[in-house]
Design a protein around this motif. Sequence first.
Motif, PDB file in Angstrom:
ATOM      1  N   PRO A  71       0.823  -1.214   0.000  1.00 36.04           N
ATOM      2  CA  PRO A  71       0.000   0.000   0.000  1.00 36.04           C
ATOM      3  C   PRO A  71       0.859   1.268   0.000  1.00 36.04           C
ATOM      4  O   PRO A  71       2.018   1.267   0.430  1.00 36.04           O
ATOM      5  CB  PRO A  71      -0.811  -0.118   1.287  1.00 36.04           C
ATOM      6  CG  PRO A  71      -0.025  -1.014   2.162  1.00 36.04           C
ATOM      7  CD  PRO A  71       0.714  -1.948   1.254  1.00 36.04           C
ATOM      8  N   ILE A  72       0.246   2.327  -0.467  1.00 37.50           N
ATOM      9  CA  ILE A  72       0.885   3.645  -0.432  1.00 37.50           C
ATOM     10  C   ILE A  72       0.730   4.189   0.986  1.00 37.50           C
ATOM     11  O   ILE A  72      -0.363   4.191   1.548  1.00 37.50           O
ATOM     12  CB  ILE A  72       0.224   4.600  -1.442  1.00 37.50           C
ATOM     13  CG1 ILE A  72       0.336   4.029  -2.853  1.00 37.50           C
ATOM     14  CG2 ILE A  72       0.825   5.986  -1.348  1.00 37.50           C
ATOM     15  CD1 ILE A  72      -0.563   4.724  -3.852  1.00 37.50           C
ATOM     16  N   GLN A  73       1.819   4.645   1.561  1.00 39.19           N
ATOM     17  CA  GLN A  73       1.792   5.196   2.918  1.00 39.19           C
ATOM     18  C   GLN A  73       1.690   6.720   2.826  1.00 39.19           C
ATOM     19  O   GLN A  73       2.558   7.369   2.253  1.00 39.19           O
ATOM     20  CB  GLN A  73       3.086   4.823   3.673  1.00 39.19           C
ATOM     21  CG  GLN A  73       3.327   3.345   3.800  1.00 39.19           C
ATOM     22  CD  GLN A  73       2.425   2.687   4.816  1.00 39.19           C
ATOM     23  OE1 GLN A  73       1.922   3.331   5.720  1.00 39.19           O
ATOM     24  NE2 GLN A  73       2.211   1.400   4.650  1.00 39.19           N
ATOM     25  N   LEU A  74       0.626   7.262   3.385  1.00 36.65           N
ATOM     26  CA  LEU A  74       0.469   8.717   3.448  1.00 36.65           C
ATOM     27  C   LEU A  74       0.404   9.098   4.919  1.00 36.65           C
ATOM     28  O   LEU A  74      -0.489   8.673   5.642  1.00 36.65           O
ATOM     29  CB  LEU A  74      -0.806   9.166   2.720  1.00 36.65           C
ATOM     30  CG  LEU A  74      -1.074  10.673   2.737  1.00 36.65           C
ATOM     31  CD1 LEU A  74       0.011  11.417   1.981  1.00 36.65           C
ATOM     32  CD2 LEU A  74      -2.419  10.984   2.153  1.00 36.65           C
ATOM     33  N   SER A 114      -5.394   5.027  10.067  1.00 34.69           N
ATOM     34  CA  SER A 114      -4.950   4.741  11.429  1.00 34.69           C
ATOM     35  C   SER A 114      -4.461   6.037  12.041  1.00 34.69           C
ATOM     36  O   SER A 114      -4.097   6.991  11.347  1.00 34.69           O
ATOM     37  CB  SER A 114      -3.846   3.676  11.448  1.00 34.69           C
ATOM     38  OG  SER A 114      -2.696   4.171  10.818  1.00 34.69           O
ATOM     39  N   SER A 115      -4.453   6.073  13.354  1.00 32.75           N
ATOM     40  CA  SER A 115      -4.051   7.276  14.059  1.00 32.75           C
ATOM     41  C   SER A 115      -3.166   6.877  15.231  1.00 32.75           C
ATOM     42  O   SER A 115      -3.390   5.840  15.856  1.00 32.75           O
ATOM     43  CB  SER A 115      -5.268   8.031  14.564  1.00 32.75           C
ATOM     44  OG  SER A 115      -4.865   9.157  15.325  1.00 32.75           O
ATOM     45  N   LEU A 168      -4.436   2.732  -0.362  1.00 30.29           N
ATOM     46  CA  LEU A 168      -3.856   3.910   0.289  1.00 30.29           C
ATOM     47  C   LEU A 168      -4.020   3.754   1.788  1.00 30.29           C
ATOM     48  O   LEU A 168      -5.126   3.564   2.284  1.00 30.29           O
ATOM     49  CB  LEU A 168      -4.559   5.182  -0.196  1.00 30.29           C
ATOM     50  CG  LEU A 168      -4.107   6.500   0.438  1.00 30.29           C
ATOM     51  CD1 LEU A 168      -2.655   6.803   0.099  1.00 30.29           C
ATOM     52  CD2 LEU A 168      -5.006   7.633  -0.003  1.00 30.29           C
ATOM     53  N   ARG A 169      -2.914   3.824   2.490  1.00 31.81           N
ATOM     54  CA  ARG A 169      -2.941   3.722   3.948  1.00 31.81           C
ATOM     55  C   ARG A 169      -2.597   5.097   4.519  1.00 31.81           C
ATOM     56  O   ARG A 169      -1.495   5.593   4.321  1.00 31.81           O
ATOM     57  CB  ARG A 169      -1.946   2.677   4.432  1.00 31.81           C
ATOM     58  CG  ARG A 169      -1.973   2.506   5.908  1.00 31.81           C
ATOM     59  CD  ARG A 169      -1.115   1.368   6.339  1.00 31.81           C
ATOM     60  NE  ARG A 169      -1.171   1.265   7.776  1.00 31.81           N
ATOM     61  CZ  ARG A 169      -0.297   0.630   8.503  1.00 31.81           C
ATOM     62  NH1 ARG A 169       0.705   0.010   7.911  1.00 31.81           N
ATOM     63  NH2 ARG A 169      -0.413   0.579   9.791  1.00 31.81           N
ATOM     64  N   ILE A 170      -3.564   5.678   5.217  1.00 29.28           N
ATOM     65  CA  ILE A 170      -3.395   7.017   5.780  1.00 29.28           C
ATOM     66  C   ILE A 170      -3.078   6.869   7.258  1.00 29.28           C
ATOM     67  O   ILE A 170      -3.850   6.270   8.007  1.00 29.28           O
ATOM     68  CB  ILE A 170      -4.666   7.858   5.584  1.00 29.28           C
ATOM     69  CG1 ILE A 170      -5.036   7.931   4.107  1.00 29.28           C
ATOM     70  CG2 ILE A 170      -4.475   9.257   6.154  1.00 29.28           C
ATOM     71  CD1 ILE A 170      -6.412   8.508   3.850  1.00 29.28           C
ATOM     72  N   GLU A 171      -1.953   7.408   7.671  1.00 30.45           N
ATOM     73  CA  GLU A 171      -1.567   7.410   9.076  1.00 30.45           C
ATOM     74  C   GLU A 171      -1.563   8.861   9.545  1.00 30.45           C
ATOM     75  O   GLU A 171      -0.815   9.691   9.029  1.00 30.45           O
ATOM     76  CB  GLU A 171      -0.183   6.806   9.265  1.00 30.45           C
ATOM     77  CG  GLU A 171      -0.102   5.348   8.883  1.00 30.45           C
ATOM     78  CD  GLU A 171       1.305   4.799   9.016  1.00 30.45           C
ATOM     79  OE1 GLU A 171       2.205   5.539   9.450  1.00 30.45           O
ATOM     80  OE2 GLU A 171       1.493   3.631   8.678  1.00 30.45           O
ATOM     81  N   ALA A 172      -2.419   9.159  10.504  1.00 32.34           N
ATOM     82  CA  ALA A 172      -2.526  10.532  10.988  1.00 32.34           C
ATOM     83  C   ALA A 172      -1.979  10.617  12.400  1.00 32.34           C
ATOM     84  O   ALA A 172      -2.237   9.750  13.236  1.00 32.34           O
ATOM     85  CB  ALA A 172      -3.978  10.985  10.961  1.00 32.34           C
TER      86      ALA A 172
END
Length: 141
Positions: free
Chosen positions: A64-67, A135-136, A104-108
């Motif tokens: 996955p793309i890490q954002l 994920s946060s 797309l994997r969104i890490e906030a």
Amino acid sequence: MAMTPLGGSGDDDAPIMDINTTPLIDVMLVLLVMLIITIPIQLHAVDLRLPVSKTPATQTPPVPIQLRIEADDTMRWNGEPLADRAELQRRMLDAAAQVPVLPLRIEADGRASYGALAGVMVAADQAGLKQLGVSSTPVGP
């Protein structure tokens, strides 16, 4: 000779004219057990024809793309910092054009604003990226 119910007002020396049903019940139970034993066991098998996968089992899932959204609302695309939202939108359009489309994997960060996360999710939807993971990290003391 008339029959009288048990305990009735009839003659006490008269014979009881009821039928003994105990042997009848015993014979019926024996016949039932014999019937159950002699009936062949019915196997209810269902013939299912399941679809066969066309992809080989050895194929690895796409990475996955890490954002990453930092605390100050800056973003990193696979570790590289993004200059602005236009660059984010351009990279999302490029990722959506790939075959297969990468997730797309969104890490906030826990201190990042909700508006930044919502903006990224809207941009991903507009670009055509449908596989999102969010994920946060919790906010520390």
